[in-house]
Every structure is written in C-alpha cells, then in structure tokens.
Design an enzyme around this catalytic site. Sequence first.
Site, PDB file in Angstrom:
ATOM      1  N   GLU A 123      -7.193   0.135  -4.650  1.00 44.12           N
ATOM      2  CA  GLU A 123      -7.218   0.066  -3.184  1.00 44.12           C
ATOM      3  C   GLU A 123      -8.539  -0.473  -2.618  1.00 44.12           C
ATOM      4  OE1 GLU A 123      -5.922   3.978  -1.989  1.00 44.12           O
ATOM      5  OE2 GLU A 123      -3.940   3.633  -2.846  1.00 44.12           O
TER       6      GLU A 123
ATOM      7  N   ASP B 123     -12.758   5.191   2.806  1.00 41.00           N
ATOM      8  CA  ASP B 123     -11.314   5.253   3.056  1.00 41.00           C
ATOM      9  C   ASP B 123     -10.901   6.685   3.385  1.00 41.00           C
ATOM     10  OD1 ASP B 123      -8.542   5.306   2.986  1.00 41.00           O
ATOM     11  OD2 ASP B 123      -8.353   4.121   1.159  1.00 41.00           O
TER      12      ASP B 123
ATOM     13  N   ASP C  83       0.888  -1.163   0.000  1.00 38.44           N
ATOM     14  CA  ASP C  83       0.000   0.000   0.000  1.00 38.44           C
ATOM     15  C   ASP C  83       0.925   1.211   0.000  1.00 38.44           C
ATOM     16  OD1 ASP C  83      -1.706   2.096   0.518  1.00 38.44           O
ATOM     17  OD2 ASP C  83      -2.270   1.445   2.535  1.00 38.44           O
TER      18      ASP C  83
ATOM     19  N   LYS D 208       2.619  11.108  -3.631  1.00 39.58           N
ATOM     20  CA  LYS D 208       1.592  10.400  -4.387  1.00 39.58           C
ATOM     21  C   LYS D 208       0.642  11.357  -5.115  1.00 39.58           C
ATOM     22  CE  LYS D 208      -1.833   6.725  -3.618  1.00 39.58           C
ATOM     23  NZ  LYS D 208      -2.283   5.763  -2.589  1.00 39.58           N
TER      24      LYS D 208
HETATM   25  P1  ADP Z   1      -2.786   7.335   3.734  1.00 39.72           P
HETATM   26  O1  ADP Z   1      -3.767   6.396   3.120  1.00 39.72           O
HETATM   27  O2  ADP Z   1      -3.121   8.782   3.513  1.00 39.72           O
HETATM   28  O3  ADP Z   1      -1.374   7.056   3.396  1.00 39.72           O
HETATM   29  P2  ADP Z   1      -3.370   6.244   6.454  1.00 39.72           P
HETATM   30  O4  ADP Z   1      -4.537   5.442   6.101  1.00 39.72           O
HETATM   31  O5  ADP Z   1      -2.201   5.560   7.043  1.00 39.72           O
HETATM   32  O6  ADP Z   1      -2.848   7.186   5.314  1.00 39.72           O
HETATM   33  O7  ADP Z   1      -3.891   7.359   7.492  1.00 39.72           O
HETATM   34  C1  ADP Z   1      -3.009   8.248   8.081  1.00 39.72           C
HETATM   35  C2  ADP Z   1      -3.810   9.226   8.922  1.00 39.72           C
HETATM   36  O8  ADP Z   1      -4.522   8.513   9.919  1.00 39.72           O
HETATM   37  C3  ADP Z   1      -2.919  10.220   9.633  1.00 39.72           C
HETATM   38  O9  ADP Z   1      -3.482  11.516   9.533  1.00 39.72           O
HETATM   39  C4  ADP Z   1      -2.952   9.737  11.062  1.00 39.72           C
HETATM   40  O10 ADP Z   1      -2.779  10.793  11.994  1.00 39.72           O
HETATM   41  C5  ADP Z   1      -4.349   9.172  11.155  1.00 39.72           C
HETATM   42  N1  ADP Z   1      -4.502   8.193  12.228  1.00 39.72           N
HETATM   43  C6  ADP Z   1      -3.789   7.067  12.435  1.00 39.72           C
HETATM   44  N2  ADP Z   1      -4.209   6.418  13.530  1.00 39.72           N
HETATM   45  C7  ADP Z   1      -5.217   7.169  14.052  1.00 39.72           C
HETATM   46  C8  ADP Z   1      -6.059   7.047  15.201  1.00 39.72           C
HETATM   47  N3  ADP Z   1      -5.928   6.015  16.053  1.00 39.72           N
HETATM   48  N4  ADP Z   1      -6.997   8.004  15.415  1.00 39.72           N
HETATM   49  C9  ADP Z   1      -7.122   9.038  14.562  1.00 39.72           C
HETATM   50  N5  ADP Z   1      -6.369   9.220  13.481  1.00 39.72           N
HETATM   51  C10 ADP Z   1      -5.415   8.297  13.219  1.00 39.72           C
HETATM   52 MG    MG Z   2      -4.504   4.821   2.152  1.00 40.02          MG
END
Ligand code: ADP
Ligand code: MG
Length: 587
Positions: free
Chosen positions: A147, A169, A8, A70
């Site tokens: 995704e 998502d 991912d 990205k």
């Molecule tokens: P992406 O798909 O954008 O790469 P992710 O799905 O990994 O990212 O999401 C990252 C975001 O999720 C960040 O803004 C992070 O702060 C937030 N995040 C991660 N864990 C938590 C949580 N337990 N509660 C709230 N927000 C969270």
């Molecule tokens: Mg993502």
Amino acid sequence: MGRILGIDLGTTNSVMSIMEKNGPVIVPNSLGERVTPSVVGFTKSGEILVGKKAKRAAIMNVGRTVFSIKRHMGTNYRVRIEGKEYTPQEISAMILQKMKQDAEDFYGEEINQAVICCPAYFTDAQRQATKDAGEIAGLKVRRIIDEPTSSALAYGIDKSADQVILVFDFGGGTFDVSIIEVVSGVFQVLAIQGNTHLGGDDFDKRIVEFLVEEFKKSHGVDLSEDPIAMQRLKEAGEEAKIELSEVKESHILVEAITMTEKGPLSLDYTLTRQKLESLVENLVEQTRAPVLQAIEDAALSLDKIDTILLVGGTTRMPAVQRLVKEITKKEPRRDISPDEVVSLGGAVQTLALAPIEGDLEDTLAARYGKEKPVIIHMTPFSLGVGLEHDQFSVIIERNSTYPTEAKDIFTTTHDFQEAISFPIYEGEENIASENTFLDLLRIEGITPAPRGVPRVEVTFRLNPDRILEARAEDLATGVEKKITIAATDARLSESEKQRMVKESKDRVSRSLRERIQENRIEESQSVLSRSEEVLANYAGHPMESTLRKKTEDLRSLMQQGGGDDRKLGETIDDVNRLITIIETAAG
Ligand code: ADP
Ligand code: MG
C-alpha cells in the site's frame, strides 16, 4: 488483454481504479460511489449483500454481517453463518467479486485481471490469502503491491528523483506509518510502524459514548442497551465526524431513537469541531510514538525525510493534519484524495504489466516519461529455515531486491535419517522460533546414509508479489524428492481453491451480457416513454415521421425481448438523438 483493475482492498473501505488515457481514474460502483464499504451481509433469505447495502442492513442482519475481514487474512479464522463456514479469503472474494462486476457493468466489458494492494507488513500467508481471494473472485491477480508503495506511485514518485518518503496512513481500523527510500527507482522499505487497533472507528466510538452520556443526562434514558439505537447513533456520529473535517459545527438529529411512555424521543445535538477534537485528542496523539519510532528504526533524522504523504480517510481530519505537521515540521502532500490514493497507485502499477496501446502511449509518455514506472522492491525481512537447536539459517537476506532466488545446502543430523522438516521463518532473530513462522517444508525419502552425508538443497524463490516458493532436493539422487509444504490451516489447498472458485462463479446469477441487456431494456423503456411525449408535444415537426419510425423499431425490438444486443443499443441511441434534435430545435 483487457483492462486491469487496481484494487485497494481496505479493512473498512475498498476502492478500485483503472488506467485511462489521462492517468488513473476511480471506477464508481453500482451505486455510483467511489468507495465500497468492505462489508458482507448474509440475509435471512440467503442473499449475499456487499458494500453499502450490507452496511445499511447490518441492523437487520445482526450476527450475519461481516466487518473488517482483512484483519483475519492469512489466519485460520472462520466466519460461521447459518451452519456454513467461510474462510477470510472467501469473504474477501465476495467483496472483490462485487467490485469486478460493478467495474464490468461500468465499462460494459469483462474484466479479469487485477493488481491488489496490501499492507507492507503483510506476511507471506497474508499475501497468499489476498491473492487467493482475488482468484476465487475470478480475477487473475497480476501483482500484489504494498500500500505505501502504491501511494507513492499514485503521486508519480517512481524514477523521477531519489527521495525518502514517509507515508502516514490512518484508515478506519488501522494506523500505518512507513518510511520508504527511493533510489534510482528501487523502493526500499526502511521502517514500518503503526497500530493495527487504532482508526476512525475508534473516533466514532468516542462520539457515540459521548452522545449516550448526553442523552442520559437530558432524558434519563440509557441508549446503550438498544442495539438498533446504537447502530443509528454510530452512523450519525460518523457522518458528523466527516462533516466536521470541513465545517466547525454539525447538527446531529436521530429521530425517534427511543420510545418512552410519553411517546418517541429524538436525539438532537450540535457537535462542534472543538468538542470532537477534545473527545479524540488522545487517540490522535497515539499516532505520534509510531512515527517517531519509524524514523528511529530507519536510522534517519527528521530533516532527511523529503516527502510526507497523507493516506486514509482519517487524515482528512484537521486535528490529524496538524499533528503530522507538528511532528514532521513539513507540509504534507494531500493533493490526491487520501481514501483513493492507494487504489490509484494500483492502477499505475498495471502500466508495468500490460502493453500500452495507441493513444494511451503518448499521454502516458507525457506524464511518466518514456519509460513505464518500473518499481523494484527490497524485502524488509530475512527469510530462512530453522535448524537443530532452533538456530535460524537465513537463505534470502533482508534488503534483497526481489524477485530473487537463493539456495543453501543442508544435511541430516541422524544416521539413516530419511526425512527432514524445515520450518520456514521470516525475521531477523538468531533463534528461529522467535521469528514469524510461515510454513513447513518437508522432504521425505532421502537416500539412507550416515548423518552428515546426504546433501539436501533448499531453494527459496521470492516472486514479484513477495510470496515465497520453497523447494527441497536430495542432491544424491539429483531428483527432487517428494516434497510437502504442510499446509497450515490458513493456507488453501489447490482443490479447496478450485471449489471456492466454482462456488463463487455459481453465485453470479447473471452473466455480463445478461446484465447489460437488462440495463438496455430499462433504458429503452424510459426512452420510449420520452419519445411518446415528444411526438405528442411536437406534432408536425419535420423529423416527426423519422422519430415515429425509429420508435416503432425500438418497440418491436423490445417485443422480441430486446433482440440483438448491438442493434438494441444503436436503436436507443438513434431515438435519443432524434429526441434531442427535435427538442433543441424547438428551443
Ligand atoms: P481503510 O483503509 O481502513 O479501509 P479508509 O482509508 O477508507 O479505510 O478510511 C476510513 C475511515 O476514514 C473511516 O473511519 C471514515 O469515517 C474516515 N473518514 C472518511 N472521510 C473522513 C473525513 N472527511 N473526516 C474524517 N474522517 C473521515
Ligand atoms: Mg487503507
């Protein structure tokens, strides 16, 4: 064949996994963490940092740290650092290369293949760029997979039962909602909506703004002028936000955040979940309209949606979960960690690509049935060429399953015309240029003839990655004439790609073998010192002389610079085993 990584490659975070005996598992990175921030930093001394190290060092490397690359995939955007330019593909490749290396270190073997996930709305150019990034990183990209489809696979949704799924998502920088219909194993994307500028980062910004205001009120100091203070606040704010998904209150303490004449001042604030929710309320609310729009686009009523999947770190927030439940009137599934689900589905997809061996077969059969999870996709857009008067002529219809191939025959509009340019578009508009432009297909050297006589056949092949391969052929001669796919700036030529592959290889200073050897040497050193201790503490133990002998063997191997890799590993294991025996016997 070897292992295949499911990756991912996220805007904020990247995650990798591998199919194991009992199902897909996350592969930890070199720091032992399951998630690697998609951040690349270039230090002053010319070192390239990736992941958490790059994120942490961002304060020191202002202007030399790349976030959210990205967003620029498939465009002609360039990152400029110290006079050198990098394409988005190259920056993404640095992230992928680091993940590949970490996975290799974890398994102690080379890993050269991957399935990479990308958003369902990614265009041809963005998919191609993603694939190129993988190849630059030294990975054979076996498949580019959407995704939301990947998330569904991780949840074991393949051939099991026909259903309509809504994937919600919410990541760090983007919000995507997709509605997918699964009928007899065919995945059809019915609708895609979202907001590419809404994510967890915006929540962090709200927290920072609030803390800056509070600090100003209580100390009269404006922190927003100080970039380092702001970066520290952002980190502390995100940490508090994450904590508040579990607990009701989070204590934020950033020590010595600023200097005053009276000495250093710290930021000390207790943020409640309630306060956080009021700060981000309208951001959460902004996800509502796209969800409703997607349901409308899919021409469905709410009760036709069977399953709701929560994906992305931000969906861990209770306020987000409440809103999803309120809109859909359903309990969403979130039994798989939302920030890992996309990658895990990538690993499941690898099953369809590799022969399944030995014991893996039985375990997987128990999980997925006799057949591997095969998924068939449908294209959510039509593909075609622009003709005279900007008319759009569709070659591959929307909702065709792919891989697929389709052809059409075109002719000239002028007498003795020797070349035709076909602009290629993706979309549903009758006016060609109102669709998304993908590329230009140009055929030259057409046999001279009055207009309307030449017959030029255009063939579109949509490969399993939903990347288009276009060809044009002059049927009069029966031979394919010179065809140029005029490279848009975003597309890498084969020679550019080869140069990048080489540069990327050069960046790996140490081979896997050397890296393993280094780890072994470190390990031997600690084993040797433990053995010395045991020998001193348990003198006279019946195994003492055996341990002494093995320890000597290990020491002499080390004196030869590690010696044979296998031998070193075995000797370390022997010494370790003896130490454990002596210690356990002594109780
Ligand atoms: P992406 O798909 O954008 O790469 P992710 O799905 O990994 O990212 O999401 C990252 C975001 O999720 C960040 O803004 C992070 O702060 C937030 N995040 C991660 N864990 C938590 C949580 N337990 N509660 C709230 N927000 C969270
Ligand atoms: Mg993502």
